[in-house]
Scaffold this active site. Structure first.
Site, PDB file in Angstrom:
ATOM      1  N   ASP A  94       3.630  -3.768   6.070  1.00 36.17           N
ATOM      2  CA  ASP A  94       3.533  -3.007   7.323  1.00 36.17           C
ATOM      3  C   ASP A  94       3.597  -3.898   8.563  1.00 36.17           C
ATOM      4  OD1 ASP A  94       2.995  -0.855   5.558  1.00 36.17           O
ATOM      5  OD2 ASP A  94       0.867  -1.328   5.603  1.00 36.17           O
TER       6      ASP A  94
ATOM      7  N   GLU B 140       6.220   8.068   8.548  1.00 44.35           N
ATOM      8  CA  GLU B 140       5.164   7.168   9.013  1.00 44.35           C
ATOM      9  C   GLU B 140       5.740   6.090   9.919  1.00 44.35           C
ATOM     10  OE1 GLU B 140       2.651   7.401   4.798  1.00 44.35           O
ATOM     11  OE2 GLU B 140       4.165   5.838   5.131  1.00 44.35           O
TER      12      GLU B 140
END
Length: 531
Positions: free
Chosen positions: A21, A177
């Site tokens: 991420d 996301e």
């Protein structure tokens, strides 16, 4: 890149190991990246680079329990995908705290320096994961979060303003996301990661002349994905753009390298770099026609430094940023001394999400050797310390020196050995495989040494077989191999037992004690990780 620039070719990923991420920001000639840390503390690791190739860990955002308390947080929960940005002379890091009660809380932390210290958190909202902050050129700020939601953020970052609106839900893929907004030539570009953070992951794109929309979907979506199941780079998505000082654009994104097509990824989700090319119709292309690249051409003349890291002697004023505890360390139970890192043998359960004395670092290679030198000075039967291969509470390997065997030191009574002595207060070397909250002893041998003497423990992961082997030494020169191998497969992230596993296995050290009994200690004098 212009034709006059010198260039080198580097391998992907640029941050190998469990660094998922990624969020990146450039300030002048310096780049900073934050990555997810989940149940580990300190939280939100920060890396620095000046060329997008050579990265150095410089600290963490979450360094105090008062900022985020991970006590009771399940495995693979905690600190999810954070975002770093820079405005008004300070760094802004917004962190999704996924605590499962039942939503995600998005908190904002700020600091004057990238390595911190960072402020206490301001709770912005309780909504979906993966928030990011966009600082517009008119002075306004916005919080954008998973699902393509947008809400204005007050200038000082203390509160959200107005109503949240879903401005673009993506292209219909599941789990939209990791939203990020970039402004260029009057367009607001909104990126989402869709498809879930595994095989089928992808990066999608939309744009609008107004930040509030309407957004038009890119005709070339997805702008990044891996459609070939046999390719060594998979799970590509969750990206963020950055422009270098020369005007070149790049994307840092998440990806994984499975051992076999569709197989396990022992190194977890890693950070990759791709070139970005703006097209004549003012969209952009990523990587090799929207696919991740194994090798990337970048500006520069300095080749990637592949030298071995120096042994960790634990002789600094504080731990190196490469080290993270499983949740919080037991308060007052560790110290950096002139002899090394001293861990008290304090009691804690291995299978409860509380404070521990388990200190870990990431694997960065498919095969490696690690060793530690420690001095074990127990006071109570059942105390132990040593090396640990740790994924989460459901999967770990422990290579320990322990004081005493038998029921008085916490072990099972062997009913096949009636009338035989099963208790001993000597020092023993022991290897345990712990899975699904049960610990199974694979090897045990009495050590002919006294408490307080140095012991060297070594673990080796073979890159080809993916099997662990182990050895020990009482003098640091001559090693005795343990007559067994342990397949590493059970500890891969894909083999989770309870909670879906977002973390890769790590290597580290630990010490444990016995409830209601006096505590001894273990002093770790050296730790080596090498390929």
């Amino acid at each position: 890149m212009s034709n006059s620039e010198s260039r080198i070719t580097i391998p992907n990923p640029v941050l190998p190991g469990d660094y998922p991420d990624p969020s990146i920001v450039r300030v002048g000639d310096d780049y900073y990246v934050v990555t997810s840390t989940f149940q580990y503390f300190p939280g939100v690791m920060i890396h620095h680079s000046r060329d997008l190739v050579h990265w150095k860990p410089i600290g963490h955002v979450i360094t105090r329990r008062s900022q985020i308390d991970l006590t009771g947080v399940p495995d693979s929960h905690g600190v999810f995908a954070s975002d770093i940005s820079y405005a008004d002379g300070k760094f802004w890091v917004v962190v999704p705290f996924f605590h499962g009660q039942p939503r995600c809380s998005n908190l904002l932390f700020t600091a004057k320096r990238p390595e911190g210290p960072y402020s206490d958190g301001i709770v912005l909202n309780h909504h979906f994961i993966d928030p990011s902050i966009f600082h517009d050129d008119d002075g306004r700020r916005y919080l954008v979060f998973g699902g393509g939601w947008l809400q204005e953020l007050d200038a000082d970052g203390t509160r959200l303003i107005g109503e949240a609106r879903q401005v673009w839900p993506g292209t219909g893929g599941r789990a939209p996301e990791a939203p990020h907004i970039v402004k260029r030539n009057g367009y607001y570009y909104l990126m989402l990661a869709e498809g879930g953070t595994a095989f089928g992951h992808m990066e999608t794109l939309a744009r609008s002349r107004s930040i509030w929309g309407p957004y038009e979907s890119c005709p070339h979506n997805p702008v990044l994905t891996q459609p070939d199941p046999a390719h060594p780079l998979q799970k590509a998505g969750h990206g963020k753009l950055v422009e270098d000082p020369r005007g070149n654009w790049w994307m840092l994104h998440l990806g994984g390298r499975p051992l076999t097509p569709g197989g396990a990824t022992p190194l977890g989700r890693e950070t990759f770099l791709e070139p970005v090319r703006w097209t004549s119709d003012e969209w952009f292309e990523v990587g090799d026609g929207g696919r991740p690249q194994e090798w990337v051409e970048v500006p520069g003349s300095q080749a990637l430094d592949l030298t071995e890291s120096e042994p960790e002697l634990f002789n600094g004023a504080e731990l190196s940023p490469i080290w993270e505890w499983v949740r919080h360390p037991l308060e007052g139970s560790y110290a950096l001394t002139d002899k090394g890192l001293e861990l008290e043998c304090q009691p804690y359960p291995l299978y409860v999400p509380g404070s521990t004395l388990i200190l870990t670092r990431r694997w960065e290679h498919f095969g490696f050797e690690t060793r530690t030198r420690l001095s074990f000075a127990p006071r109570s039967l059942g105390e132990e310390a040593g090396l640990i291969v740790y994924r989460d509470m459901d999967a770990m390997l422990l290579m320990s020196v322990r004081y005493g065997i038998g029921q008085t030191s916490g072990q099972k009574f062997d009913t096949t050995k009636l009338y035989e002595k099963q208790e001993d207060d000597g020092l023993y070397l022991q290897l345990d495989r712990s899975e699904r909250c049960f610990r199974h002893t694979l090897f045990q041998r009495r050590l002919e040494m006294e408490p307080g003497e140095d012991l060297w423990l070594k673990a080796n992961l073979d890159a080809d077989t993916q099997h662990f082997t182990f050895a020990y030494s009482v003098d640091g020169a001559s090693y005795t191999d343990l007559d067994l191998t342990v397949p590493a497969e059970f500890i891969y992230p894909e083999n989770f037992a309870r909670y879906k596993c977002y973390t890769a296995p790590r290597i580290g050290i630990f010490a444990m004690g016995v409830l209601y009994q006096p505590s001894g200690s273990a002093t770790f004098k050296q730790f080596e990780y090498r390929t």
